[in-house]
Design a protein around this motif. Structure first.
Motif, short mmCIF file in Angstrom:
data_model
loop_
_atom_site.label_atom_id
_atom_site.label_comp_id
_atom_site.label_asym_id
_atom_site.label_seq_id
_atom_site.Cartn_x
_atom_site.Cartn_y
_atom_site.Cartn_z
N ALA A 15 0.94 -1.06 -0.08
CA ALA A 15 -0.08 -0.16 0.23
C ALA A 15 0.71 0.96 -0.19
O ALA A 15 0.74 2.62 -0.31
N MET A 16 1.84 1.35 0.69
CA MET A 16 2.75 2.47 0.61
C MET A 16 3.49 2.63 0.14
O MET A 16 3.79 3.62 -0.78
N GLY A 17 3.77 1.75 -1.14
CA GLY A 17 4.39 1.46 -2.25
C GLY A 17 3.44 2.17 -3.45
O GLY A 17 4.12 2.87 -4.12
N PHE A 18 2.40 1.16 -3.09
CA PHE A 18 1.42 1.75 -4.27
C PHE A 18 0.71 3.33 -4.10
O PHE A 18 1.07 4.75 -5.29
N ALA A 24 0.88 9.33 -5.54
CA ALA A 24 1.27 10.60 -5.05
C ALA A 24 1.71 11.32 -6.79
O ALA A 24 1.30 12.59 -6.25
N PRO A 25 2.13 10.50 -7.80
CA PRO A 25 2.28 11.37 -8.81
C PRO A 25 1.20 11.83 -9.52
O PRO A 25 0.81 12.83 -10.17
N VAL A 26 0.12 10.93 -9.24
CA VAL A 26 -1.31 11.41 -10.04
C VAL A 26 -1.56 12.67 -9.03
O VAL A 26 -1.82 13.03 -10.30
N LEU A 27 -1.69 12.52 -7.90
CA LEU A 27 -2.17 14.25 -7.26
C LEU A 27 -1.16 15.55 -7.25
O LEU A 27 -1.67 16.00 -7.32
N LEU A 28 -0.36 14.91 -7.82
CA LEU A 28 0.99 16.42 -8.28
C LEU A 28 1.02 16.45 -9.76
O LEU A 28 1.16 17.67 -9.36
N THR A 29 0.76 15.24 -10.57
CA THR A 29 0.21 16.22 -11.35
C THR A 29 -1.17 16.88 -11.92
O THR A 29 -1.39 17.91 -12.41
#
Length: 173
Positions: A15-18, A24-29
């Motif tokens: 879960a942490m890796g996912f 996280a990259p999707v949210l930052l985008t």
């Protein structure tokens, strides 16, 4: 020796890796998209673009139209008025000087307004760690260079044609 791993520990690692490598990259985008949307919606509006276009045109004219320096030679009826290198009539001289002063004041106000918007965009981009790609600064510089080039080209064409006229009158005299 036996290592015991609970399924909950394995699930937490996955879960942490996912979350770290996918979510996280999707949210930052998405965050970056919202930041740029907000910049174009609230800061770099149509009004700002219109003011920037007018500012660049006026600034280029004030800087490169070839009417400065303003000079007056002589006294009384023998006064001669010069805009740049051209001798002009009194009315034209004072009319151009008035326009130049008015545009200088107007561009100073517009420049301050645009600088304020530019600083706001810079602060927003710096806060969200975006690259230095302020659209206002980039577009203003390219617009100014385009207008400057047009005034410089016009000036050289005018000078060439006036030189040809001068050469023609000298040759005929």
């Amino acid at each position: 020796m036996e290592i015991e791993l609970a399924w909950s520990s394995i699930f937490k690692i996955f879960a942490m890796g996912f979350l770290t490598y996918v979510i996280a990259p999707v949210l930052l985008t998405i965050r970056d998209s919202v930041v740029w949307w907000a910049i174009y919606k609230f800061l770099y509006t149509e009004k700002v673009r219109d003011i920037m276009s007018q500012y660049c045109l006026d600034r280029a004219w004030v800087d490169h139209a070839g009417i400065t320096p303003f000079r007056i030679y002589g006294m009384g009826k023998e006064q001669r008025f010069y805009l740049g290198e051209r001798e002009v009539e009194r009315e034209v001289f004072f009319g151009q000087k008035e326009v130049w002063e008015r545009l200088s004041t107007k561009t100073a106000q517009q420049g301050a307004y645009l600088k304020n918007i530019e600083k706001r965009i810079d602060r927003l981009l710096k806060h969200y760690k975006q690259e230095d790609g302020n659209p206002l600064r980039d577009n203003r510089a390219s617009l100014y260079q385009g207008f400057k080039r047009s005034f410089t080209d016009e000036g050289s064409e005018c000078n060439k044609s006036s030189q040809k006229d001068a050469q023609t009158t000298r040759a005929s005299a």
